[in-house]
Write an enzyme that holds these catalytic residues in place. Structure first.
Site, mmCIF file in Angstrom:
data_model
loop_
_atom_site.group_PDB
_atom_site.id
_atom_site.type_symbol
_atom_site.label_atom_id
_atom_site.label_comp_id
_atom_site.label_asym_id
_atom_site.label_seq_id
_atom_site.Cartn_x
_atom_site.Cartn_y
_atom_site.Cartn_z
ATOM 1 N N ASN A 67 0.708 -1.200 0.016
ATOM 2 C CA ASN A 67 -0.032 -0.125 -0.038
ATOM 3 C C ASN A 67 1.020 1.246 -0.004
ATOM 4 O O ASN A 67 0.386 2.304 -0.260
ATOM 5 C CB ASN A 67 -0.994 -0.045 1.237
ATOM 6 C CG ASN A 67 -0.218 -0.302 2.644
ATOM 7 O OD1 ASN A 67 0.455 -1.179 2.583
ATOM 8 N ND2 ASN A 67 -0.537 0.903 3.455
ATOM 9 N N HIS A 68 2.039 1.051 0.339
ATOM 10 C CA HIS A 68 3.234 2.274 0.346
ATOM 11 C C HIS A 68 3.788 2.494 -1.001
ATOM 12 O O HIS A 68 4.783 3.124 -0.944
ATOM 13 C CB HIS A 68 4.163 1.996 1.476
ATOM 14 C CG HIS A 68 3.270 2.460 2.911
ATOM 15 N ND1 HIS A 68 2.616 3.747 3.140
ATOM 16 C CD2 HIS A 68 2.993 1.686 3.924
ATOM 17 C CE1 HIS A 68 2.164 3.624 4.296
ATOM 18 N NE2 HIS A 68 2.326 2.294 4.836
HETATM 19 FE FE LIG Z 1 4.552 -2.367 5.529
HETATM 20 FE FE LIG Z 2 1.633 -2.230 3.963
#
Ligand SMILES: [Fe+2]
Ligand SMILES: [Fe+2]
Length: 279
Positions: A67-68
């Site tokens: 997600n990053h």
């Molecule tokens: Fe992470």
């Molecule tokens: Fe993550």
């Protein structure tokens, strides 16, 4: 095939520890292949191209994100031209980069590495189950690839377990990332897929999932905007799993790897009874 998979590298502490230890770990475990999750490598948020280059130079074969993925924007043009760096497969069509990579070992054997991201307590996203189903229509264990590892980047253990069972017998291993806390459920599922819910992070565990304690605590206690979270930079524990597959690509072994820092150490072969051989 002998495969080492390391969980989310957090900040400089995680990066430096992995870069320093990886050549030795590769030799000690006689690994054929190394996968590293580096979504938090850049000060806890994202990955810069020079960090990816340093990790590849230290012995990472494939780097996964999560997600990053896009927190460091410089990674967007870089991922478009670096097939060894992958992001979740179930990002929308048209997203830069790929969600899977097929790599060829020196001896000619091929390994598929993919990453999918869960949807429970995460941002809305395409179906990770269907994305991997589609991928496995085109890639078959024992046919065009001799091993296959899927990084399931997700918050909920239930979703990760369900995901692993969905692909049991069709991939060598499903390993969880994202929670930054290692779980102890290493096992070989009935169909031959190695599984662990979460590898844990490579970072300083005197922290709140890798971030310095005071600002992280303030977020919970005060419910007011405060100091930006920053990674804890004490001595990191390297966390991951070691997987060995047979000639058909099934897991015959999955064991924890924990090295340095605050957590109780674990190395493959040094944990009597830890070798999962349930098939
Ligand atoms: Fe992470
Ligand atoms: Fe993550």
């Amino acid at each position: 095939m002998r495969i080492l998979v390391l969980g989310d590298l957090v900040g400089r502490a995680g990066r430096d520890a992995v870069i320093a230890a990886l050549p030795g770990l590769r030799a000690q475990l006689q690994t054929d292949f190394v996968v590293v999750n580096a979504e938090n490598a850049s000060h806890g948020f994202g990955l810069a191209p020079e960090m990816a280059i340093a990790l590849f130079a230290a012995g990472a074969d494939v780097i996964t994100l999560g997600n990053h993925a896009w927190d460091r924007k410089e990674i967007i043009p870089y991922i478009a031209q670096e097939p060894r760096l992958i992001r979740p497969l179930n990002f929308p069509p048209g997203t830069p980069g790929a969600g899977a990579a097929i790599c060829t070992l020196r001896d000619g054997r091929k390994i598929l590495v993919a990453q999918a991201m869960g949807r429970l307590f995460m941002d809305p996203l395409d179906d990770p189950f269907r994305a991997v189903e589609d991928l496995l229509l085109r890639n078959k264990l024992g046919a065009n690839v001799q091993a296959a590892v899927v990084d399931i980047h997700a918050e909920a253990s239930s979703e990760k377990m369900a995901f692993a069972h969905a692909f049991d017998g069709r991939v060598s291993a499903v390993v969880g990332t994202h929670t930054h806390v290692p779980t102890a459920d290493h096992q070989i599922l009935p169909g031959g897929t190695g599984f662990v819910s979460d590898l844990g992070m490579c970072g300083d565990y005197d922290s709140v999932i890798g971030m310095t304690k005071a600002p992280a605590l303030a977020k919970f206690v005060k419910k007011m905007p405060g100091e930006r979270l920053a990674p804890a930079e004490g001595v990191a524990t390297i966390c991951g799993a070691f997987i060995e597959t047979d000639e058909k690509g099934f897991a015959v072994r999955i064991e924890p790897v924990r090295l340095g820092g605050r957590l109780a150490p674990a190395m493959p072969g040094q944990n009597p009874g830890a070798t999962a051989t349930s098939r």
